[in-house]
Scaffold this motif. Sequence first.
Motif, mmCIF file in Angstrom:
data_model
loop_
_atom_site.group_PDB
_atom_site.id
_atom_site.type_symbol
_atom_site.label_atom_id
_atom_site.label_comp_id
_atom_site.label_asym_id
_atom_site.label_seq_id
_atom_site.Cartn_x
_atom_site.Cartn_y
_atom_site.Cartn_z
ATOM 1 N N VAL A 101 56.064 46.808 43.007
ATOM 2 C CA VAL A 101 55.338 48.088 42.910
ATOM 3 C C VAL A 101 55.940 48.936 41.783
ATOM 4 O O VAL A 101 55.222 49.564 41.010
ATOM 5 C CB VAL A 101 55.365 48.849 44.254
ATOM 6 C CG1 VAL A 101 54.598 50.159 44.150
ATOM 7 C CG2 VAL A 101 54.772 47.989 45.363
ATOM 8 N N ILE A 102 57.265 48.935 41.689
ATOM 9 C CA ILE A 102 57.936 49.691 40.615
ATOM 10 C C ILE A 102 57.490 49.158 39.252
ATOM 11 O O ILE A 102 57.225 49.921 38.325
ATOM 12 C CB ILE A 102 59.466 49.608 40.774
ATOM 13 C CG1 ILE A 102 59.901 50.475 41.964
ATOM 14 C CG2 ILE A 102 60.185 50.060 39.506
ATOM 15 C CD1 ILE A 102 61.370 50.376 42.322
ATOM 16 N N ALA A 103 57.378 47.830 39.144
ATOM 17 C CA ALA A 103 56.966 47.229 37.870
ATOM 18 C C ALA A 103 55.550 47.658 37.486
ATOM 19 O O ALA A 103 55.211 47.686 36.309
ATOM 20 C CB ALA A 103 57.048 45.708 37.961
ATOM 21 N N ARG A 104 54.732 48.016 38.475
ATOM 22 C CA ARG A 104 53.361 48.498 38.197
ATOM 23 C C ARG A 104 53.316 50.018 38.069
ATOM 24 O O ARG A 104 52.235 50.608 38.081
ATOM 25 C CB ARG A 104 52.411 48.072 39.321
ATOM 26 C CG ARG A 104 52.238 46.591 39.493
ATOM 27 C CD ARG A 104 51.018 46.261 40.348
ATOM 28 N NE ARG A 104 51.084 46.794 41.691
ATOM 29 C CZ ARG A 104 51.546 46.142 42.748
ATOM 30 N NH1 ARG A 104 52.025 44.920 42.615
ATOM 31 N NH2 ARG A 104 51.549 46.684 43.941
ATOM 32 N N GLY A 105 54.478 50.655 37.999
ATOM 33 C CA GLY A 105 54.517 52.108 37.871
ATOM 34 C C GLY A 105 54.065 52.819 39.129
ATOM 35 O O GLY A 105 53.583 53.941 39.083
ATOM 36 N N GLY A 106 54.220 52.162 40.285
ATOM 37 C CA GLY A 106 53.868 52.789 41.561
ATOM 38 C C GLY A 106 52.424 52.580 41.971
ATOM 39 O O GLY A 106 52.015 52.994 43.044
ATOM 40 N N LYS A 107 51.643 51.904 41.117
ATOM 41 C CA LYS A 107 50.211 51.731 41.427
ATOM 42 C C LYS A 107 50.008 50.516 42.336
ATOM 43 O O LYS A 107 50.680 49.505 42.192
ATOM 44 C CB LYS A 107 49.419 51.555 40.142
ATOM 45 C CG LYS A 107 49.379 52.815 39.292
ATOM 46 C CD LYS A 107 48.542 52.615 38.046
ATOM 47 C CE LYS A 107 48.368 53.910 37.296
ATOM 48 N NZ LYS A 107 49.623 54.481 36.829
ATOM 49 N N PRO A 108 49.029 50.593 43.256
ATOM 50 C CA PRO A 108 48.723 49.421 44.084
ATOM 51 C C PRO A 108 48.013 48.360 43.258
ATOM 52 O O PRO A 108 47.503 48.639 42.174
ATOM 53 C CB PRO A 108 47.811 49.982 45.173
ATOM 54 C CG PRO A 108 47.205 51.189 44.570
ATOM 55 C CD PRO A 108 48.184 51.739 43.593
ATOM 56 N N LEU A 109 47.980 47.147 43.773
ATOM 57 C CA LEU A 109 47.233 46.080 43.097
ATOM 58 C C LEU A 109 45.753 46.449 43.084
ATOM 59 O O LEU A 109 45.243 46.981 44.071
ATOM 60 C CB LEU A 109 47.400 44.762 43.845
ATOM 61 C CG LEU A 109 48.657 43.955 43.540
ATOM 62 C CD1 LEU A 109 48.772 42.800 44.514
ATOM 63 C CD2 LEU A 109 48.653 43.428 42.121
ATOM 64 N N PRO A 110 45.056 46.162 41.991
ATOM 65 C CA PRO A 110 43.611 46.459 41.981
ATOM 66 C C PRO A 110 42.904 45.598 43.017
ATOM 67 O O PRO A 110 43.304 44.457 43.279
ATOM 68 C CB PRO A 110 43.162 46.099 40.564
ATOM 69 C CG PRO A 110 44.252 45.244 40.004
ATOM 70 C CD PRO A 110 45.508 45.590 40.730
ATOM 71 N N GLU A 111 41.882 46.162 43.610
ATOM 72 C CA GLU A 111 41.135 45.419 44.638
ATOM 73 C C GLU A 111 40.362 44.284 44.004
ATOM 74 O O GLU A 111 39.814 44.419 42.903
ATOM 75 C CB GLU A 111 40.176 46.373 45.371
ATOM 76 C CG GLU A 111 40.901 47.371 46.241
ATOM 77 C CD GLU A 111 39.963 48.407 46.850
ATOM 78 O OE1 GLU A 111 38.754 48.137 46.903
ATOM 79 O OE2 GLU A 111 40.448 49.472 47.243
ATOM 80 N N LYS A 112 40.315 43.163 44.722
ATOM 81 C CA LYS A 112 39.576 42.004 44.198
ATOM 82 C C LYS A 112 38.080 42.270 44.322
ATOM 83 O O LYS A 112 37.612 42.730 45.347
ATOM 84 C CB LYS A 112 39.942 40.750 44.985
ATOM 85 C CG LYS A 112 41.343 40.247 44.674
ATOM 86 C CD LYS A 112 41.675 39.010 45.471
ATOM 87 C CE LYS A 112 43.087 38.563 45.181
ATOM 88 N NZ LYS A 112 43.484 37.427 46.032
ATOM 89 N N VAL A 113 37.376 41.977 43.249
ATOM 90 C CA VAL A 113 35.919 42.151 43.235
ATOM 91 C C VAL A 113 35.287 40.780 43.499
ATOM 92 O O VAL A 113 35.556 39.828 42.786
ATOM 93 C CB VAL A 113 35.437 42.729 41.882
ATOM 94 C CG1 VAL A 113 33.924 42.889 41.884
ATOM 95 C CG2 VAL A 113 36.131 44.039 41.576
ATOM 96 N N THR A 114 34.487 40.730 44.543
ATOM 97 C CA THR A 114 33.806 39.455 44.837
ATOM 98 C C THR A 114 32.547 39.350 43.979
ATOM 99 O O THR A 114 31.768 40.306 43.886
ATOM 100 C CB THR A 114 33.429 39.367 46.338
ATOM 101 O OG1 THR A 114 32.729 40.561 46.706
ATOM 102 C CG2 THR A 114 34.669 39.244 47.202
ATOM 103 N N LYS A 115 32.425 38.200 43.345
ATOM 104 C CA LYS A 115 31.270 37.993 42.458
ATOM 105 C C LYS A 115 30.009 37.776 43.298
ATOM 106 O O LYS A 115 30.017 37.036 44.272
ATOM 107 C CB LYS A 115 31.510 36.770 41.561
ATOM 108 C CG LYS A 115 32.579 37.019 40.529
ATOM 109 C CD LYS A 115 32.776 35.800 39.654
ATOM 110 C CE LYS A 115 33.863 36.044 38.623
ATOM 111 N NZ LYS A 115 34.136 34.839 37.815
ATOM 112 N N LYS A 116 28.937 38.431 42.880
ATOM 113 C CA LYS A 116 27.647 38.251 43.555
ATOM 114 C C LYS A 116 26.975 37.019 43.000
ATOM 115 O O LYS A 116 26.975 36.791 41.781
ATOM 116 C CB LYS A 116 26.761 39.482 43.351
ATOM 117 C CG LYS A 116 27.277 40.699 44.074
ATOM 118 C CD LYS A 116 26.402 41.917 43.792
ATOM 119 C CE LYS A 116 26.962 43.143 44.497
ATOM 120 N NZ LYS A 116 26.202 44.349 44.161
ATOM 121 N N LYS A 117 26.388 36.205 43.879
ATOM 122 C CA LYS A 117 25.730 34.990 43.421
ATOM 123 C C LYS A 117 24.334 35.291 42.923
ATOM 124 O O LYS A 117 23.652 36.145 43.413
ATOM 125 C CB LYS A 117 25.665 33.977 44.563
ATOM 126 C CG LYS A 117 27.035 33.411 44.866
ATOM 127 C CD LYS A 117 26.953 32.360 45.973
ATOM 128 C CE LYS A 117 28.331 31.810 46.284
ATOM 129 N NZ LYS A 117 28.309 30.842 47.361
#
Length: 196
Positions: free
Chosen positions: A180-196
Amino acid sequence: MKKIGLLLAALLLSPLALAQTTPAAPKAQAPQTWYVAPIVIDETSEAQKALTQQFMAQMIKTIKVNEYQIGKALGKTQDPKWLIRTRLMPASSDPLVGKKHPQGLTYGKGIPTQEIVGELIMDGTLVAHIGQGWREPIVPGTPVAEKLSITNYRYAIGNEAKAGDLEELAAQIGFEAGKVIARGGKPLPEKVTKKK
């Protein structure tokens, strides 16, 4: 004129001139300093008191994880940039608040009687929660970031745990906080599910 032209060409091709025209190499990131707050325990529990001393020693010893930074016990700095807090509590399969995380890690042999939850504070704000299904800040009134990094593990401790087990647990908590420190305190971006 030829001499002047040659002199200019020599100057332009000199290492100094080349150094000034080539883009500067990216500087190595300065190591961040972590501070570790004393673990919060139930003062009436002798088992917690005994485990606390061992765990804090291991936490400070193993906080240098993946070359992210070096941890220091909280000292004269009252408002550090990064602070890891941990809390020791009786082990339970029920979450205190919210949903129980499915993964479970027990450190040390024996019956898991206690567990540790952790949190990473950035500039006084809670940015990461480390431990099972627990959302309330360890210190009441701590501001909470809009989005938290959540580490989905339950860190239980067997009643026969040795110092090596606690060292492994401390390293795991440090590793999760370090990401988390390596990302500057930001959470991981949410995964976007691809629409078929």
